[in-house]
Design a protein around this motif. Structure first.
Motif, PDB file in Angstrom:
ATOM      1  N   GLY A 172       0.802  -1.219   0.000  1.00 13.48           N
ATOM      2  CA  GLY A 172       0.000   0.000   0.000  1.00 13.48           C
ATOM      3  C   GLY A 172       0.831   1.263   0.000  1.00 13.48           C
ATOM      4  O   GLY A 172       0.290   2.351  -0.230  1.00 13.48           O
ATOM      5  N   LEU A 173       2.128   1.152   0.252  1.00 17.54           N
ATOM      6  CA  LEU A 173       2.999   2.326   0.235  1.00 17.54           C
ATOM      7  C   LEU A 173       3.729   2.420  -1.096  1.00 17.54           C
ATOM      8  O   LEU A 173       4.231   1.424  -1.618  1.00 17.54           O
ATOM      9  N   ASP A 233       3.984   8.234  -1.636  1.00 18.15           N
ATOM     10  CA  ASP A 233       3.790   8.472  -0.210  1.00 18.15           C
ATOM     11  C   ASP A 233       5.026   9.082   0.435  1.00 18.15           C
ATOM     12  O   ASP A 233       4.909   9.809   1.424  1.00 18.15           O
ATOM     13  N   LEU A 234       6.179   8.771  -0.113  1.00 19.03           N
ATOM     14  CA  LEU A 234       7.424   9.299   0.433  1.00 19.03           C
ATOM     15  C   LEU A 234       8.553   9.062  -0.559  1.00 19.03           C
ATOM     16  O   LEU A 234       8.392   8.327  -1.548  1.00 19.03           O
ATOM     17  N   GLY A 235       9.684   9.670  -0.268  1.00 20.26           N
ATOM     18  CA  GLY A 235      10.890   9.434  -1.049  1.00 20.26           C
ATOM     19  C   GLY A 235      12.049   9.142  -0.115  1.00 20.26           C
ATOM     20  O   GLY A 235      12.088   9.637   1.016  1.00 20.26           O
ATOM     21  N   LEU A 236      12.973   8.308  -0.571  1.00 21.52           N
ATOM     22  CA  LEU A 236      14.182   7.990   0.171  1.00 21.52           C
ATOM     23  C   LEU A 236      15.379   8.308  -0.715  1.00 21.52           C
ATOM     24  O   LEU A 236      15.340   8.024  -1.917  1.00 21.52           O
ATOM     25  N   ALA A 237      16.420   8.863  -0.133  1.00 16.00           N
ATOM     26  CA  ALA A 237      17.634   9.181  -0.888  1.00 16.00           C
ATOM     27  C   ALA A 237      18.835   8.595  -0.166  1.00 16.00           C
ATOM     28  O   ALA A 237      19.045   8.859   1.023  1.00 16.00           O
ATOM     29  N   HIS A 238      19.593   7.788  -0.895  1.00 15.03           N
ATOM     30  CA  HIS A 238      20.812   7.188  -0.348  1.00 15.03           C
ATOM     31  C   HIS A 238      22.027   7.922  -0.882  1.00 15.03           C
ATOM     32  O   HIS A 238      21.956   8.654  -1.869  1.00 15.03           O
ATOM     33  N   ASP A 239      23.169   7.687  -0.235  1.00 16.95           N
ATOM     34  CA  ASP A 239      24.430   8.195  -0.759  1.00 16.95           C
ATOM     35  C   ASP A 239      25.128   7.075  -1.523  1.00 16.95           C
ATOM     36  O   ASP A 239      24.572   6.000  -1.717  1.00 16.95           O
ATOM     37  N   GLY A 240      26.358   7.332  -1.971  1.00 15.57           N
ATOM     38  CA  GLY A 240      27.026   6.411  -2.869  1.00 15.57           C
ATOM     39  C   GLY A 240      27.226   5.017  -2.331  1.00 15.57           C
ATOM     40  O   GLY A 240      27.201   4.041  -3.087  1.00 15.57           O
ATOM     41  N   ASP A 241      27.439   4.889  -1.000  1.00 11.54           N
ATOM     42  CA  ASP A 241      27.638   3.557  -0.441  1.00 11.54           C
ATOM     43  C   ASP A 241      26.478   3.109   0.430  1.00 11.54           C
ATOM     44  O   ASP A 241      26.542   2.061   1.076  1.00 11.54           O
ATOM     45  N   HIS A 250       5.207  13.197   1.458  1.00 19.09           N
ATOM     46  CA  HIS A 250       4.437  13.191   0.210  1.00 19.09           C
ATOM     47  C   HIS A 250       4.385  14.561  -0.464  1.00 19.09           C
ATOM     48  O   HIS A 250       4.073  14.656  -1.644  1.00 19.09           O
ATOM     49  N   THR A 251       4.714  15.617   0.283  1.00 18.17           N
ATOM     50  CA  THR A 251       4.746  16.963  -0.306  1.00 18.17           C
ATOM     51  C   THR A 251       6.135  17.341  -0.810  1.00 18.17           C
ATOM     52  O   THR A 251       6.317  18.427  -1.345  1.00 18.17           O
ATOM     53  N   GLY A 252       7.110  16.462  -0.594  1.00 20.48           N
ATOM     54  CA  GLY A 252       8.490  16.763  -0.976  1.00 20.48           C
ATOM     55  C   GLY A 252       9.276  17.481   0.102  1.00 20.48           C
ATOM     56  O   GLY A 252      10.400  17.914  -0.142  1.00 20.48           O
ATOM     57  N   THR A 253       8.711  17.587   1.296  1.00 13.77           N
ATOM     58  CA  THR A 253       9.389  18.256   2.403  1.00 13.77           C
ATOM     59  C   THR A 253      10.431  17.330   3.025  1.00 13.77           C
ATOM     60  O   THR A 253      10.150  16.159   3.294  1.00 13.77           O
ATOM     61  N   LEU A 254      11.614  17.863   3.279  1.00 17.02           N
ATOM     62  CA  LEU A 254      12.710  17.074   3.829  1.00 17.02           C
ATOM     63  C   LEU A 254      12.375  16.520   5.210  1.00 17.02           C
ATOM     64  O   LEU A 254      11.862  17.225   6.080  1.00 17.02           O
ATOM     65  N   VAL A 255      12.684  15.250   5.399  1.00 18.73           N
ATOM     66  CA  VAL A 255      12.663  14.598   6.709  1.00 18.73           C
ATOM     67  C   VAL A 255      14.097  14.123   6.941  1.00 18.73           C
ATOM     68  O   VAL A 255      14.527  13.095   6.404  1.00 18.73           O
ATOM     69  N   ASP A 256      14.861  14.910   7.694  1.00 21.33           N
ATOM     70  CA  ASP A 256      16.293  14.632   7.807  1.00 21.33           C
ATOM     71  C   ASP A 256      16.582  13.574   8.863  1.00 21.33           C
ATOM     72  O   ASP A 256      15.680  12.968   9.442  1.00 21.33           O
TER      73      ASP A 256
END
Length: 445
Positions: A172-173, A233-241, A250-256
């Motif tokens: 569902g996500l 519903d959300l986005g996740l961002a990884h680094d190179g490793d 869901h609005t594109g607001t950063l969740v640090d």
């Protein structure tokens, strides 16, 4: 003499600072310090890398150095740093080697070392390895030379471990995953799909030169835009490793990293797995995290900047979660180092379990405006401890009271003094930070 090891291994411009010769020497020295072996078998080491082109060269050099020192090299290929740490334990290796410069641009590379079980090395062990590099020794000959082998389907045990660590269905996500053209380009989307999520993978086509190039956790606007475009519903961002994870709602607001720590700490508190009701964070974590945790009855233990120091505090205190604002989150019940994919799974599991959006979950934390000014100086340590600088900090702290804070520290890698101020408004934080930075600059000239 300049210390070879930084806050996270050895790092530099590949084939200039970090040459094959350095890699061979470092690997051989690490073998002498870390290799123990056991009756009936040679010592062994697990070697992994991220996809950057220079990793192929450095992997060959590391394997050569290990074999020359009588250590069997087990190559697991392109995998995230936490996977290499995990596989160091799976293969009962004496130590592990990860070739990566994390979030750095492609021309850089690095070598990270793990002790048996996948644990990061303390400073004194790194110093012993550096000393061993300065005093090379002859290696074995004949049958005593180490062998180099490749492991087929090397990621499978790691993926199975992730599935068992976070068994909650994510059905569902819908998640957008920015893989930074890095080490998580295959295993990240795979792990999220296997858990039941609908996955939109972006920047997941590494070619050796595009790692971290305008994407990943250092370019959060890319995944934020994709989330809004796809209605995810959300986005996740990884680094190179892939040892870190940042998120957007869901609005594109950063969740640090601070917000992720808050969400996961409260999830663990509710589940009764937050040992000592304590979260470990670094001195750079926002005051808002401290205030939110205090309101929830959770204690925050602070460490120096660097996930290695978070790990040391977690291990010494037996705590169950810690991390950094940058997205390094450590869950020691399941990982010996920061694991971005594990973090993403745990974050989505909390959403699935509560039925709340990420925005709702993250709203527990109100971030105070934070200003950071880096001041170039001639001698960072003497300037940071100068009486006039100390007086300026004390005056600012008195002015802020409980509504803000000041952190002044010398950089770990450059001749800089970092002035960080948090306050109720951005203007107030900027004004106080500028005032302190002016004093620092005057002393440092």
């Amino acid at each position: 003499m300049t210390r070879l090891f930084g806050t996270d291994g050895v790092r530099g411009l590949a084939n200039s600072d970090l040459t094959p010769e350095v890699a061979v020497s470092l690997a051989a020295a690490a073998a002498r310090v870390l290799a123990v072996g056991s009756p009936g078998r040679r010592p062994r080491s697990v070697i992994g890398r991220d996809p950057r082109a220079s990793g192929e060269m450095l992997e060959a050099a590391v394997c050569a150095g290990l074999a020359a020192a009588g250590v069997d090299a087990i190559r697991v290929g392109v995998l995230p740093t936490p996977a290499v740490a995990f596989l160091t334990g799976v293969h009962d290796a004496d130590f592990g080697v990860m070739i990566s410069a994390s979030h750095n641009p492609m021309p850089d590379n690095g070598i990270k070392l793990f002790a048996a079980g996948g644990h990061k090395l303390p400073d004194d062990v790194e110093e012993r390895i550096e000393a061993a590099m300065a005093a090379p020794q002859a290696g074995p000959t004949g049958a005593g030379i180490g062998r180099i082998t490749d492991v087929p389907n090397a990621a499978d045990p790691y993926l199975a471990h992730l599935a068992s660590a976070v068994p909650t269905s994510l059905a569902g996500l819908t998640v957008v995953v920015d893989c930074a053209h890095g080490a998580a380009s295959v295993v990240g989307p795979h792990a999220y799909r296997e858990a039941g999520a609908t996955v939109i993978a972006i920047n997941a086509e590494p070619d050796g030169v595009n790692i971290n190039d305008g994407c990943g956790s250092t370019h959060i606007d890319v995944v934020a835009k994709a989330v809004v475009e796809h209605g995810a519903d959300l986005g996740l961002a990884h680094d190179g490793d892939a040892d870190r994870c940042l998120a957007v709602d869901h609005t594109g607001t950063l969740v640090d990293g601070d917000a992720i720590l808050a969400v996961l700490a409260l999830a663990m508190r509710d589940a009764g797995t937050l040992r000592e009701d304590t979260l470990v964070a670094t001195v750079m974590s926002n005051l808002g995290l401290h205030l939110a945790m205090r309101a929830a009855g959770v204690q925050v233990r602070t460490t120096a900047v660097g996930d290695r120091y978070v790990l040391e505090e977690l291990r010494s205190g037996g705590f169950s979660i810690g991390g950094e604002q940058s997205g390094h989150v450590v869950l020691p019940d399941f990982a010996t180092t920061g694991d971005g994919v594990l973090t993403g799974l745990a974050l989505m599991a909390r959403m699935a379990a509560t039925g709340q959006s990420l925005a709702q979950l993250a709203s527990v934390l109100t971030v105070l405006p934070q200003v950071l000014i880096n001041v170039a100086v001639a001698d960072k340590h003497s300037v940071a401890t100068a009486p006039s600088v100390r007086d300026a900090v004390v005056a600012a702290e008195s002015e802020l009271g409980d509504a803000g804070r000041v952190l002044l520290r010398p950089s770990g890698t450059e001749q800089l003094v970092r002035v960080m101020v948090e306050a109720g408004t951005a203007d107030h934080a900027q004004e106080i930070a500028g005032r302190i930075a002016e004093v620092v600059g005057a002393v440092g000239r």
